[in-house]
Design a protein around this motif. Structure first.
Motif, mmCIF file in Angstrom:
data_model
loop_
_atom_site.group_PDB
_atom_site.id
_atom_site.type_symbol
_atom_site.label_atom_id
_atom_site.label_comp_id
_atom_site.label_asym_id
_atom_site.label_seq_id
_atom_site.Cartn_x
_atom_site.Cartn_y
_atom_site.Cartn_z
ATOM 1 N N ILE A 1 1.015 -1.156 0.124
ATOM 2 C CA ILE A 1 -0.019 0.003 0.093
ATOM 3 C C ILE A 1 0.822 1.223 0.035
ATOM 4 C CG2 ILE A 1 -1.912 -1.261 1.210
ATOM 5 C CD1 ILE A 1 -1.013 0.454 3.778
ATOM 6 N N ASN A 2 0.106 2.420 -0.288
ATOM 7 C CA ASN A 2 0.785 3.918 -0.217
ATOM 8 C C ASN A 2 2.285 3.680 -0.817
ATOM 9 O OD1 ASN A 2 -1.130 4.337 1.393
ATOM 10 N ND2 ASN A 2 -0.094 5.355 2.914
ATOM 11 N N SER A 3 2.107 3.436 -2.284
ATOM 12 C CA SER A 3 3.504 3.533 -3.050
ATOM 13 C C SER A 3 2.903 4.312 -4.456
ATOM 14 C CB SER A 3 3.693 1.915 -3.454
ATOM 15 O OG SER A 3 2.637 1.350 -4.190
ATOM 16 N N TRP A 4 4.132 4.626 -5.084
ATOM 17 C CA TRP A 4 4.130 5.503 -6.228
ATOM 18 C C TRP A 4 5.113 4.681 -7.223
ATOM 19 C CZ3 TRP A 4 8.445 7.342 -8.664
ATOM 20 C CH2 TRP A 4 9.574 7.414 -7.922
ATOM 21 N N SER A 5 4.878 4.947 -8.432
ATOM 22 C CA SER A 5 5.631 4.605 -9.770
ATOM 23 C C SER A 5 5.592 5.391 -10.876
ATOM 24 C CB SER A 5 5.196 3.196 -10.080
ATOM 25 O OG SER A 5 3.857 3.242 -10.828
ATOM 26 N N GLU B 1 1.720 17.183 -29.150
ATOM 27 C CA GLU B 1 2.139 17.538 -27.816
ATOM 28 C C GLU B 1 2.850 16.419 -27.249
ATOM 29 O OE1 GLU B 1 -1.742 20.043 -26.124
ATOM 30 O OE2 GLU B 1 -1.810 17.661 -26.055
ATOM 31 N N ASN B 2 3.315 16.565 -25.884
ATOM 32 C CA ASN B 2 4.118 15.249 -25.230
ATOM 33 C C ASN B 2 3.819 15.750 -23.820
ATOM 34 O OD1 ASN B 2 6.384 13.522 -26.270
ATOM 35 N ND2 ASN B 2 6.775 14.325 -24.029
ATOM 36 N N VAL B 3 3.742 14.626 -22.954
ATOM 37 C CA VAL B 3 3.756 14.368 -21.672
ATOM 38 C C VAL B 3 4.997 15.021 -20.819
ATOM 39 C CG1 VAL B 3 3.739 13.019 -19.626
ATOM 40 C CG2 VAL B 3 2.245 12.561 -21.526
ATOM 41 N N LEU B 4 4.624 16.031 -20.229
ATOM 42 C CA LEU B 4 6.057 16.731 -19.621
ATOM 43 C C LEU B 4 6.466 15.886 -18.530
ATOM 44 C CD1 LEU B 4 7.490 19.436 -19.415
ATOM 45 C CD2 LEU B 4 6.051 20.217 -17.557
ATOM 46 N N CYS B 5 5.532 15.386 -17.530
ATOM 47 C CA CYS B 5 5.830 14.568 -16.484
ATOM 48 C C CYS B 5 4.474 13.713 -16.115
ATOM 49 C CB CYS B 5 6.327 15.262 -15.430
ATOM 50 S SG CYS B 5 5.480 16.722 -15.086
ATOM 51 N N ALA B 6 4.942 12.309 -15.495
ATOM 52 C CA ALA B 6 3.822 11.626 -15.221
ATOM 53 C C ALA B 6 4.132 10.842 -13.687
ATOM 54 C CB ALA B 6 3.306 10.773 -16.220
ATOM 55 N N PHE B 7 3.106 10.594 -13.123
ATOM 56 C CA PHE B 7 3.262 9.756 -11.848
ATOM 57 C C PHE B 7 1.906 8.963 -11.545
ATOM 58 C CE2 PHE B 7 0.915 13.513 -10.487
ATOM 59 C CZ PHE B 7 0.534 13.024 -9.323
ATOM 60 N N GLN B 8 2.208 7.806 -10.987
ATOM 61 C CA GLN B 8 0.863 7.048 -10.428
ATOM 62 C C GLN B 8 1.309 6.803 -9.008
ATOM 63 O OE1 GLN B 8 0.045 3.778 -13.149
ATOM 64 N NE2 GLN B 8 1.742 2.733 -12.852
ATOM 65 N N VAL B 9 -0.036 6.563 -8.482
ATOM 66 C CA VAL B 9 -0.188 5.949 -6.762
ATOM 67 C C VAL B 9 -0.959 4.695 -6.914
ATOM 68 C CG1 VAL B 9 0.265 8.291 -5.886
ATOM 69 C CG2 VAL B 9 -2.099 7.594 -6.829
ATOM 70 N N HIS B 10 -0.745 3.917 -5.775
ATOM 71 C CA HIS B 10 -1.130 2.654 -5.732
ATOM 72 C C HIS B 10 -1.847 2.461 -4.429
ATOM 73 C CE1 HIS B 10 1.129 1.194 -9.401
ATOM 74 N NE2 HIS B 10 2.001 2.239 -8.997
ATOM 75 N N SER B 11 -3.113 2.027 -4.163
ATOM 76 C CA SER B 11 -3.532 1.523 -3.098
ATOM 77 C C SER B 11 -3.339 2.392 -1.705
ATOM 78 C CB SER B 11 -3.183 0.287 -2.502
ATOM 79 O OG SER B 11 -3.878 -0.349 -1.473
ATOM 80 N N LEU B 12 -3.747 3.731 -1.990
ATOM 81 C CA LEU B 12 -3.616 4.560 -0.956
ATOM 82 C C LEU B 12 -4.476 4.561 0.322
ATOM 83 C CD1 LEU B 12 -3.389 8.104 -3.078
ATOM 84 C CD2 LEU B 12 -1.490 6.533 -2.343
ATOM 85 N N HIS B 13 -3.871 4.404 1.345
ATOM 86 C CA HIS B 13 -4.449 4.308 2.805
ATOM 87 C C HIS B 13 -4.221 5.760 3.278
ATOM 88 C CE1 HIS B 13 -4.613 0.195 1.676
ATOM 89 N NE2 HIS B 13 -5.183 -0.258 2.814
ATOM 90 N N LEU B 14 -5.221 6.744 3.322
ATOM 91 C CA LEU B 14 -4.945 8.153 3.593
ATOM 92 C C LEU B 14 -4.613 8.131 5.175
ATOM 93 C CD1 LEU B 14 -7.464 9.771 1.376
ATOM 94 C CD2 LEU B 14 -4.876 9.819 0.918
ATOM 95 N N ASP B 15 -5.527 7.357 5.790
ATOM 96 C CA ASP B 15 -5.518 7.486 7.153
ATOM 97 C C ASP B 15 -3.944 7.070 7.863
ATOM 98 O OD1 ASP B 15 -6.041 4.871 6.223
ATOM 99 O OD2 ASP B 15 -6.873 4.024 8.260
#
Length: 340
Positions: free
Chosen positions: A109-113, A313-327
């Motif tokens: 959980i709570n990860s990025w890529s 056009e071209n993507v300037l930058c990108a990110f993604q997040v996985h299974s966010l447990h905000l608490d």
């Protein structure tokens, strides 16, 4: 997007009404089928088979006692299992926050890529003639990290805060996008590639944006979200990764550009996206927030091509997040940023 939310609310309302009608009907049937209680003795009731036979009556009483003991044991076991389940739930709810905001994706959980930029569709080479979009080329700026900080008062110009990126923000020239949410800061960091190393059309778009004024930047900066994994309601609200939002038309934006200074060894270009100032954006956020534990969300930042010479056009930058447990995200430490 508002149509998708309205359809979801209408469906939910219909289900609630149907449930209420069903319960009301069941209650009415139960009331009609319940025989009236009589206060007089029923002399027509037959005598039990054990009447006049004491040995059978004694045996029946013993069986009834055994049945009651078995029932009490089953009830105690069931109650114990309920208590155990409740305790386990309570223990899970009281999990301590993570020590760092998000970490590189590893299946937990709570990860990025960093997603492939080709996931996002952008304006093609002849867009102004045929309106055709195509998969983007490689992202111009690689992702350095993503963080979510809980805060009662989300921070503007968060690059000044000593906690961001574990204090390593100033080690590279960084472009960062700081989303100010009602409950905290959602920040993505990207390494700024040197101008001479960018493709010509990407470099021109970036330099114009960087040197432009507030009005120019607001008219060009786009956010393209994509639900990679998640419930259909969220996919309906967010979109399919082909319809970006021109941020300056939806929410207020602020820009902070800093060369080498007392708190940064390198240049930092920050864009603050003030989501908390838009009721529409907050409404969409509320739908997404309730499902974050089951989502993989990808985001692309794009500088809009307004002229044929700026295509494709071209993507300037990108990110993604996985299974966010905000608490479980940490709170942003209180800090007087005006001192920096």
């Amino acid at each position: 997007m508002s149509f998708g939310i309205q359809r979801y609310i209408l469906l939910l309302s219909c289900l609630l009404v149907l449930a209420w009608i069903s319960l009301a009907a069941l209650a009415a049937d139960a009331e009609l089928s319940t025989p009236p209680t009589s206060t007089t003795a029923d002399h027509s009731r037959p005598l039990p088979l054990t009447a006049g036979r004491p040995e059978l009556a004694e045996k029946e009483e013993e069986d009834e006692v055994e049945e009651e003991e078995d029932y009490e044991e089953d009830e105690e076991e069931e109650e114990a299992s309920v208590h155990k389940f409740s305790w386990e739930e309570e223990e899970e709810e009281e999990e301590t926050p993570l020590s760092s905001p998000l970490h590189p994706f590893d299946g937990t959980i709570n990860s990025w890529s960093e997603p492939a930029a080709s996931m996002f569709k952008v304006r093609g080479t002849s867009y102004f003639m045929d309106r055709v979009k195509m998969p983007s080329g490689l992202s111009a700026f690689p992702c350095r990290g993503v963080e979510i900080w809980l805060a009662d008062n989300p921070q503007r110009n968060i690059a000044r805060h000593p906690s961001v990126l574990s204090g390593k923000l100033g080690e590279q020239d960084t472009f960062l996008v700081n989303f100010l949410l009602p409950f905290g800061n959602f920040v993505a960091y990207f390494t700024m590639t040197a101008d001479e190393d960018l493709p010509l059309h990407v470099r021109d778009a970036w330099v114009k944006f960087r040197k432009g004024d507030q009005q120019y930047r607001d008219a060009r900066l786009k956010l393209l979200p994509l639900v990679v994994e998640g419930p259909w309601i969220v996919k309906t609200v967010v979109g399919n990764g082909a319809a970006p939002a021109l941020l300056g038309k939806v929410v207020p934006l602020q820009y902070f550009f800093t060369d080498s200074s007392t708190y940064s060894k390198k240049s930092v270009f920050e864009v603050d996206v003030i989501i908390s100032a838009s009721n529409i954006a907050k409404g969409i956020l509320n739908v997404v927030k309730g499902n974050t534990k089951h989502l993989t969300l990808a985001f692309a930042i794009i500088i809009e091509a307004a002229e044929a010479s700026e295509l494709p056009e071209n993507v300037l930058c990108a990110f993604q997040v996985h299974s966010l447990h905000l608490d479980r995200c940490p709170r942003l430490a209180e800090c007087d940023l005006d001192c920096f």
